[in-house]
Design a protein around this motif. Sequence first.
Motif, PDB file in Angstrom:
ATOM      1  N   ASP A  97       0.842  -1.206   0.000  1.00  0.00           N
ATOM      2  CA  ASP A  97       0.000   0.000   0.000  1.00  0.00           C
ATOM      3  C   ASP A  97       0.878   1.259   0.000  1.00  0.00           C
ATOM      4  N   ALA A 116     -12.975  -1.077 -12.796  1.00  0.00           N
ATOM      5  CA  ALA A 116     -13.300  -0.519 -11.483  1.00  0.00           C
ATOM      6  C   ALA A 116     -12.425  -1.172 -10.412  1.00  0.00           C
ATOM      7  N   ALA A 117     -12.250  -2.497 -10.509  1.00  0.00           N
ATOM      8  CA  ALA A 117     -11.388  -3.198  -9.542  1.00  0.00           C
ATOM      9  C   ALA A 117      -9.943  -2.723  -9.694  1.00  0.00           C
ATOM     10  N   TYR A 120      -9.409   0.575  -7.918  1.00  0.00           N
ATOM     11  CA  TYR A 120      -9.244   0.423  -6.461  1.00  0.00           C
ATOM     12  C   TYR A 120      -7.852  -0.123  -6.126  1.00  0.00           C
ATOM     13  N   GLU A 121      -7.386  -1.028  -6.962  1.00  0.00           N
ATOM     14  CA  GLU A 121      -6.051  -1.602  -6.726  1.00  0.00           C
ATOM     15  C   GLU A 121      -4.975  -0.517  -6.908  1.00  0.00           C
ATOM     16  N   ARG A 123      -5.504   2.698  -6.486  1.00  0.00           N
ATOM     17  CA  ARG A 123      -5.676   3.620  -5.345  1.00  0.00           C
ATOM     18  C   ARG A 123      -4.882   3.085  -4.131  1.00  0.00           C
ATOM     19  N   ARG A 124      -4.914   1.752  -3.998  1.00  0.00           N
ATOM     20  CA  ARG A 124      -4.227   1.119  -2.860  1.00  0.00           C
ATOM     21  C   ARG A 124      -2.712   1.325  -2.935  1.00  0.00           C
ATOM     22  N   ALA A 174     -13.238   5.078  -7.431  1.00  0.00           N
ATOM     23  CA  ALA A 174     -12.122   4.821  -6.498  1.00  0.00           C
ATOM     24  C   ALA A 174     -11.478   6.130  -6.028  1.00  0.00           C
TER      25      ALA A 174
END
Length: 243
Positions: A97, A116-117, A120-121, A123-124, A174
């Motif tokens: 992260d 979309a996934a 988020y990945e 963003r992490r 995200a």
Amino acid sequence: MARIAYHDADAEAFAATRHLTDDGLTAWRAAVTRHLTPRPGMRLLDLGAGTGAWARAFTDWFPGVEVIAVEPSAAMRARCAFAPLVAGDAGHIPLTDDSVDGVWLSTVVHHVPDLAAAAYELRRVLRPGAPVLIRSAFAGRHEAITLFDYFPEAIRVLDTYPGIADVEAAFAAAGFATAAVEQVPQVTAPSLREAAAGLRREAHTPLQLITDAEYAAGVQRLREAARTQTGPVVDALDLLVLR
Ligand SMILES: C[S@@+](CC[C@H](N)C(=O)[O-])C[C@H]1O[C@@H](n2cnc3c(N)ncnc32)[C@H](O)[C@@H]1O
């Protein structure tokens, strides 16, 4: 699952014909510099790095920037002349992260099954405020790409790719907002003759997904035009920057 397999034949054709020269990338170098603000110690993720052309260019252009290449296809990784290179994909990035200061995705977003996934990945792994730079041919944006002049049937394949608005929407969920959208030119080949001579169907997703007859007709059109046309082949792809 990518739109095409990226097995040995695709990877070999990609490595042989899709690396652009540094001279042809002047405008891309300027655009990436503008949006990334490279500085020594920065960590840049090249996601879907393929055979490593961009990762290598960034290492040359931006001394002191640490580039990490992530690529899902074993055949592409086997032909990649860049290290560090690790297996992974947009849904599973093998990084901790808040560990990178920017992400580069070049002609990758149309292969990502769940944008979309992926957002988020990203963003992490990204530090807050860090940019995502997406270089792509987007749906509805064929006009500045020479290949589509000779293979107009391939436009119907391009139009199944995500559009700019689709990518913006997936990333907005995200927490990313659009910072810039611009068309960036590149010299794809020194001449149409050389482009025609070096063309490999396996290296271009839209050409793999038209019929054999459509491909053969396009090759004919391209070869005919190459007899008379002079000057370099200049294309423009889009750069979408999100933060
Ligand atoms: C057209 S190539 C581009 C390679 C490289 N980025 C370049 O511009 O030279 C597309 C790359 O995306 C990779 N890819 C496919 N699906 C992916 C995914 N879900 N996440 C990340 N990369 C993916 C493929 O394996 C392939 O290497």
